[in-house]
Structure formats: structure tokens, C-alpha cells
Design a protein around this motif. Structure first.
Motif, PDB file in Angstrom:
ATOM      1  N   GLN A   1      14.335   2.558  -0.951  1.00 21.56           N
ATOM      2  CA  GLN A   1      14.060   3.764  -0.183  1.00 21.56           C
ATOM      3  C   GLN A   1      12.837   4.482  -0.762  1.00 21.56           C
ATOM      4  N   PRO A   2      11.934   4.990   0.105  1.00 25.98           N
ATOM      5  CA  PRO A   2      10.764   5.729  -0.398  1.00 25.98           C
ATOM      6  C   PRO A   2      11.180   7.060  -1.022  1.00 25.98           C
ATOM      7  N   VAL A   3      10.519   7.434  -2.109  1.00 20.71           N
ATOM      8  CA  VAL A   3      10.739   8.735  -2.748  1.00 20.71           C
ATOM      9  C   VAL A   3       9.384   9.309  -3.139  1.00 20.71           C
ATOM     10  N   ASP A   4       9.369  10.598  -3.449  1.00 20.25           N
ATOM     11  CA  ASP A   4       8.153  11.245  -3.912  1.00 20.25           C
ATOM     12  C   ASP A   4       7.835  10.793  -5.344  1.00 20.25           C
ATOM     13  N   PRO A   5       6.563  10.654  -5.706  1.00 24.61           N
ATOM     14  CA  PRO A   5       6.232  10.253  -7.087  1.00 24.61           C
ATOM     15  C   PRO A   5       6.824  11.170  -8.149  1.00 24.61           C
ATOM     16  N   ASP A   6       7.137  12.419  -7.777  1.00 20.26           N
ATOM     17  CA  ASP A   6       7.757  13.316  -8.754  1.00 20.26           C
ATOM     18  C   ASP A   6       9.135  12.833  -9.189  1.00 20.26           C
ATOM     19  N   TRP A   7       9.716  11.884  -8.419  1.00 18.53           N
ATOM     20  CA  TRP A   7      11.030  11.322  -8.790  1.00 18.53           C
ATOM     21  C   TRP A   7      10.942  10.508 -10.071  1.00 18.53           C
ATOM     22  N   LEU A   8       9.772   9.967 -10.374  1.00 18.91           N
ATOM     23  CA  LEU A   8       9.618   9.025 -11.482  1.00 18.91           C
ATOM     24  C   LEU A   8      10.068   9.642 -12.810  1.00 18.91           C
ATOM     25  N   PRO A   9      10.595   8.800 -13.718  1.00 23.35           N
ATOM     26  CA  PRO A   9      10.892   9.290 -15.068  1.00 23.35           C
ATOM     27  C   PRO A   9       9.635   9.877 -15.703  1.00 23.35           C
ATOM     28  N   GLU A  10       9.811  10.864 -16.530  1.00 23.88           N
ATOM     29  CA  GLU A  10       8.673  11.569 -17.102  1.00 23.88           C
ATOM     30  C   GLU A  10       7.684  10.615 -17.772  1.00 23.88           C
ATOM     31  N   ALA A  11       8.197   9.660 -18.537  1.00 22.83           N
ATOM     32  CA  ALA A  11       7.317   8.735 -19.250  1.00 22.83           C
ATOM     33  C   ALA A  11       6.466   7.918 -18.284  1.00 22.83           C
ATOM     34  N   ARG A  12       7.041   7.558 -17.118  1.00 23.96           N
ATOM     35  CA  ARG A  12       6.291   6.774 -16.128  1.00 23.96           C
ATOM     36  C   ARG A  12       5.376   7.664 -15.297  1.00 23.96           C
ATOM     37  N   LYS A  13       5.795   8.910 -15.071  1.00 19.54           N
ATOM     38  CA  LYS A  13       4.998   9.832 -14.274  1.00 19.54           C
ATOM     39  C   LYS A  13       3.650  10.106 -14.964  1.00 19.54           C
ATOM     40  N   ARG A  14       3.673  10.129 -16.288  1.00 15.64           N
ATOM     41  CA  ARG A  14       2.434  10.397 -17.040  1.00 15.64           C
ATOM     42  C   ARG A  14       1.415   9.273 -16.855  1.00 15.64           C
ATOM     43  N   LYS A  15       1.897   8.069 -16.524  1.00 17.24           N
ATOM     44  CA  LYS A  15       0.993   6.925 -16.346  1.00 17.24           C
ATOM     45  C   LYS A  15       0.681   6.651 -14.876  1.00 17.24           C
ATOM     46  N   TYR A  16       1.231   7.468 -13.968  1.00 14.58           N
ATOM     47  CA  TYR A  16       1.037   7.239 -12.531  1.00 14.58           C
ATOM     48  C   TYR A  16      -0.429   7.483 -12.166  1.00 14.58           C
ATOM     49  N   ASN A  17      -1.023   6.540 -11.434  1.00 14.47           N
ATOM     50  CA  ASN A  17      -2.413   6.637 -11.012  1.00 14.47           C
ATOM     51  C   ASN A  17      -2.478   7.342  -9.652  1.00 14.47           C
ATOM     52  N   TRP A  18      -2.819   8.645  -9.680  1.00 16.37           N
ATOM     53  CA  TRP A  18      -2.823   9.426  -8.440  1.00 16.37           C
ATOM     54  C   TRP A  18      -3.933   8.975  -7.501  1.00 16.37           C
ATOM     55  N   ASP A  19      -4.995   8.354  -8.015  1.00 12.31           N
ATOM     56  CA  ASP A  19      -6.067   7.859  -7.147  1.00 12.31           C
ATOM     57  C   ASP A  19      -5.622   6.639  -6.341  1.00 12.31           C
ATOM     58  N   ARG A  20      -4.782   5.803  -6.950  1.00 14.24           N
ATOM     59  CA  ARG A  20      -4.305   4.594  -6.267  1.00 14.24           C
ATOM     60  C   ARG A  20      -3.311   4.933  -5.160  1.00 14.24           C
ATOM     61  N   LYS A  21      -2.598   6.062  -5.290  1.00 14.10           N
ATOM     62  CA  LYS A  21      -1.640   6.563  -4.286  1.00 14.10           C
ATOM     63  C   LYS A  21      -0.560   5.526  -3.949  1.00 14.10           C
ATOM     64  N   SER A  22      -0.028   4.889  -4.968  1.00 13.01           N
ATOM     65  CA  SER A  22       1.025   3.896  -4.749  1.00 13.01           C
ATOM     66  C   SER A  22       2.285   4.555  -4.174  1.00 13.01           C
ATOM     67  N   GLN A  23       2.929   3.837  -3.260  1.00 14.77           N
ATOM     68  CA  GLN A  23       4.213   4.282  -2.709  1.00 14.77           C
ATOM     69  C   GLN A  23       5.304   3.978  -3.750  1.00 14.77           C
ATOM     70  N   VAL A  24       6.178   4.932  -4.009  1.00 11.96           N
ATOM     71  CA  VAL A  24       7.300   4.731  -4.935  1.00 11.96           C
ATOM     72  C   VAL A  24       8.549   4.453  -4.108  1.00 11.96           C
ATOM     73  N   LEU A  25       9.214   3.345  -4.405  1.00 13.83           N
ATOM     74  CA  LEU A  25      10.429   2.961  -3.692  1.00 13.83           C
ATOM     75  C   LEU A  25      11.537   2.694  -4.706  1.00 13.83           C
ATOM     76  N   VAL A  26      12.744   3.175  -4.380  1.00 16.59           N
ATOM     77  CA  VAL A  26      13.879   3.100  -5.319  1.00 16.59           C
ATOM     78  C   VAL A  26      15.027   2.363  -4.656  1.00 16.59           C
ATOM     79  N   LYS A  27      15.728   1.577  -5.447  1.00 14.10           N
ATOM     80  CA  LYS A  27      16.951   0.926  -4.967  1.00 14.10           C
ATOM     81  C   LYS A  27      18.093   1.221  -5.924  1.00 14.10           C
ATOM     82  N   LYS A  28      19.190   1.738  -5.392  1.00 13.07           N
ATOM     83  CA  LYS A  28      20.381   1.971  -6.211  1.00 13.07           C
ATOM     84  C   LYS A  28      21.104   0.655  -6.423  1.00 13.07           C
ATOM     85  N   LEU A  29      21.634   0.467  -7.622  1.00 17.15           N
ATOM     86  CA  LEU A  29      22.336  -0.770  -7.967  1.00 17.15           C
ATOM     87  C   LEU A  29      23.846  -0.569  -7.890  1.00 17.15           C
TER      88      LEU A  29
END
Length: 448
Positions: free
Chosen positions: A420-448
Motif C-alpha cells: 500500500q502507498p504511504v507518505d515518505p514521512d512514514w519511513l523509520p527515522e534512520a531511513r528517512k534521513r537517507k531518503y532522496n527527495w529529488d528522486r521522489k520515490s514512491q514508498v509502499l508498505v506491506k503488513k506481514l
């Protein structure tokens, strides 16, 4: 209302279609415990099996009758007797088993004969064929206990079953076998279903049971934090079996797991444990990507495995074209060597055809699946699905409750597989710091 229905039905039907094509012409052996029939599930099971057969699947149905035999025994003033989880079948128990089997076969044939208009069975023509397909021998005396008329499978009439299936019939088998001298032996449904699946080299063995499946941490009680392991590679299932106590009662998931492992070791690639308590469990397991129970799968160790340092060059060669066209973020040899333990690969004849890496974020109970790549030579053959399932299995084993991906071009592939698509702000803090805002990648999450 109709517009909403169209928006839900059409994508759903399209998502199911690949599985309809995949399973057409395949042979499934379905073992149903007697408890399911006692719980009133026969009508819905018959409807679902008729539907599956109508989509080109050949079906052998093996029914259990444990509670029905016990009911017959008690009506005669006798209590059921077991040793090592096996029924001791004396003359009274044998008579009770024959009566219960006869009644159940009548009820099952009646269930497949329904055809009222405006019901799921309308227009269905299901021919049920049963017979003396099983040759058996007595269990005999074990540790001083005489099991009398309890037996084990000696031989399966593969030619007879195959002829019936090829004629378009559903083959119904009761857990009885007969000796060359005409003696009847009471067998276990689970052993009969497993033996038939092996003899036919069936594509699937499915147990519809009292249990929901195998839990990731089997020693812990059932809870939302201890979910069902939806897929167990054969090697992992064998390792789990070694840690489980020997099951004495069929209700123990380890009892069914043992039969699933046996089937997979003898050529049945996929074996399943499903709960009869869930309506449509067979349909959900067969035609939905994630299924509902536990599947033991014989993925050959040389084709699906975790990567080693020897695989670095092969991974680099696989992902390089996708890095050049911008599908993947570029990774150096040093990065891949450092992270090689995170990678899983699909390999055939020394060539890597697919890979993906899992980077866990334990504090957030999630993990990133990165560098998912499938060679153009093998796209459309299921390698992406295999890698995804492997990563999901590794994530569950780590105690993670979700996985996420960052993608710019393949979001639809992931959405079809439960992300499911989510906002990049959903990302864990450690991963959010490395997120490339210029690339504008879509973040998708799957519950296990």
C-alpha cells in the motif's frame, strides 16, 4: 453502488486470473478432517471444490471421519481407544468406521449433486467416483500394543485414479484400505492423502484442518503478535520439525507439518495446512497471492537461497542494466560485498536470475526490501514472486511486522502483491534521513 462494485470486482478478478491459468490441468489432493464435516462445513467445501474443478483442476478428495467414528462407538457403548495417537481398531471400532464412512460418502456425494438455481452449484456437474484404490497392510503390534484392524498404506492404484480424473470426475477416497485377501483396514486420512499425493506426483496437497497453520514461534501461544507462517521452505520446515515435540494428537499443527514435509521430500512441490473455520479457505489459499494458511514449499536449495560472497559478481552483473536506466539506485561492489548477508537470490546452473536485499529496522519492526531485480530472460516465470516470498519469510523470522520498498517505476507490481502507498514521512527515522527527495520515490508498505 454498481460503480463501486465494478471498481472492486474488476481489479480483483484480474488479480485472480493468473492463478486460474497457472493451476489449469494441475492435480490437487485435498484432505478434509471429519471435524470440518461435523462442524457443518460440507456444503461450502463442496461448492468451493466444484468451483476449483470448473477452472480445470483435477481433484482427489480424501475425507477423515475421526469424530463420526467416535460418535458411532459411543452409541454402541464403547469408548475410543488410542495409542501413540493411532486408533486401536477392534471389531466394534471397525464396524463403526465402516458405518461412518458409508454415511459420509453418501453425504459428500449428495453435496456435490446440488444444482438449484441461484446457488453457487447451479449448472455444476460434478461426477464423484470412489472405489477400492488403496491396498493396505496391518500396523501390527508396536511396543506390546496390538492395533488390530488399523493399517497403513501399502499401494495406490495410480492408473485407476488417473483414469477417473482424466474422465473429468472428482475422485473421493475414504480412509480405508483392503488387503489382497479382502480384509478391511482403518487408515488415517492424513497418511492416505499424503500417500496419494506422492503416488500421483500431485501439484498440491492441501489439508483442511482444525488448525490455522504453523506459527512462526511454535512454543508461544496464539496471538496477533505470533502470526501464521504463510510459507515455509522445505529446509526450514524440517528444522522446525526437529524442534517440535513428536505430536500425539492430530490437532497439533506439527502432525500435519510432518505429512507436508513427507510429501515435499517425495516430489510434491507444495503442501498446505488450512483452517476450515475460515469460509472459503481453499479459494483464498489457491487464488490469492498471500494465501491464508501455511504452505511448505520445496524450492530447490540450488535455485533459491541466501547469497554468499561468491555471488557478488553475479549480482552486480544482474543489476547493472537496471542501474543504468534509472530503475535502481546505483550500488558499488563495496556496498554489495558489505551487505551480501542481506541478499537472497534465485540461481540456475550457476547464473543468478533474481535477487533482493532485506535491510531491517528492528526499532520500528519493519524492513526495507531493496534491489529487487529479475533478469529479462526469466521475467514472467515467477522468480520475482519467489524472491518476495523469501524476503517476507526472512522478515517474519526477524520479528518484523511489515516490509517496505522505495520505487519510481514498478509500484503497480508491488500494489498487486499487497503493498500500500504511504507518505515518505512514514519511513523509520534512520531511513528517512537517507531518503532522496529529488528522486521522489514512491514508498509502499506491506503488513506481514
Amino acid at each position: 453502488m454498481s460503480t463501486v462494485f465494478n471498481f472492486t470486482f474488476v481489479p480483483w478478478f484480474r488479480s485472480v486470473a493468473p492463478y486460474i491459468h497457472l493451476h489449469r490441468g494441475k492435480t490437487f489432493v485435498v484432505g478434509v478432517v471429519g471435524e470440518a464435516i461435523a462442524a457443518g462445513k460440507l456444503a461450502s467445501l463442496a461448492t468451493d471444490l466444484a468451483l476449483i474443478q470448473s477452472m480445470g483442476v483435477k481433484i482427489v478428495l480424501v475425507h477423515g471421519f475421526r469424530p463420526q467414528v467416535n460418535e458411532q462407538l459411543r452409541a454402541k457403548g464403547h469408548e475410543p481407544r488410542y495409542s501413540q495417537g493411532i486408533r486401536i481398531t477392534d471389531e466394534v471400532a471397525l464396524d463403526s468406521a465402516q458405518e461412518a464412512a458409508g454415511q459420509l460418502r453418501y453425504e459428500i456425494e449428495a453435496a456435490f449433486s446440488q444444482g438449484l438455481p441461484n446457488t453457487p452449484m447451479a449448472g455444476a456437474t460434478v461426477r464423484v467416483i470412489s472405489g477400492n484404490f488403496i491396498t493396505a497392510r496391518p500396523i501390527g503390534i508396536i511396543d506390546g500394543v496390538d492395533f488390530k484392524h488399523s493399517g497403513v498404506v501399502r499401494k495406490i492404484d495410480v492408473a485407476g485414479i488417473t483414469r477417473s480424473l482424466d474422465a473429468g470426475a472428482l475422485v473421493l477416497i475414504s480412509p480405508f484400505g483392503f488387503s489382497p485377501t479382502g480384509e478391511a483396514f482403518n487408515l488415517s486420512m492424513e497418511e492416505v492423502a499424503t500417500s496419494v499425493a506422492i503416488a500421483l506426483q500431485a501439484d498440491k496437497l492441501l489439508f483442511v484442518t482444525e488448525t490455522a497453520g504453523v506459527r512462526i514461534r511454535p512454543t508461544e501461544p496464539e496471538s496477533d503478535d505470533n502470526p501464521i507462517d504463510t510459507e515455509l521452505p522445505l529446509a526450514d520446515a524440517q528444522a522446525l520439525m526437529a524442534r517440535l515435540p513428536t505430536p500425539e494428537r492430530p490437532i497439533d499443527p506439527g502432525y500435519y507439518l510432518r505429512h507436508c514435509v513427507t510429501a515435499c521430500l517425495h516430489g510434491v512441490e507444495r503442501s498446505h495446512i488450512l483452517p476450515y473455520s475460515v469460509d472459503g479457505a481453499l479459494l483464498l489459499e489457491i487464488y490469492v497471492h498471500d494465501g491464508i494458511g501455511t504452505m511448505v514449499v520445496d524450492e530447490k536449495l540450488e535455485s533459491l537461497r541466501e547469497a554468499t560472497s561468491d555471488d557478488v559478481a553475479g549480482i552486480l552483473q544482474l543489476i547493472e542494466p537496471f542501474e543504468k536506466d534509472g530503475t535502481l539506485v546505483k550500488r558499488s561492489r563495496t556496498e554489495i560485498e558489505r551487505d551480501i548477508g542481506n541478499y537472497s537470490i534465485v540461481e540456475h546452473d550457476g547464473v543468478i536470475f533474481a535477487c533482493a536485499a532485506l535491510y531491517p529496522y528492528p526499532e520500528a519492526k519493519t524492513g526495507e526490501m531493496a534491489a529487487l531485480t529479475v533478469s529479462p530472460q526469466s521475467q514472467g516465470q515467477g522468480d520475482g514472486e519467489k524472491i518476495l516470498r523469501r524476503v517476507e519469510h526472512r522478515a517474519r523470522a526477524m520479528g518484523l511486522t511489515s516490509i517496505f520498498v522505495l520505487t519510481t517505476r514498478t509500484m503497480h507490481w508491488f500494489i498487486k502483491r499487497g503493498f500500500q502507498p504511504v507518505d515518505p514521512d512514514w519511513l523509520p527515522e534512520a531511513r528517512k534521513r537517507k531518503y532522496n527527495w529529488d528522486r521522489k520515490s514512491q514508498v509502499l508498505v506491506k503488513k506481514l
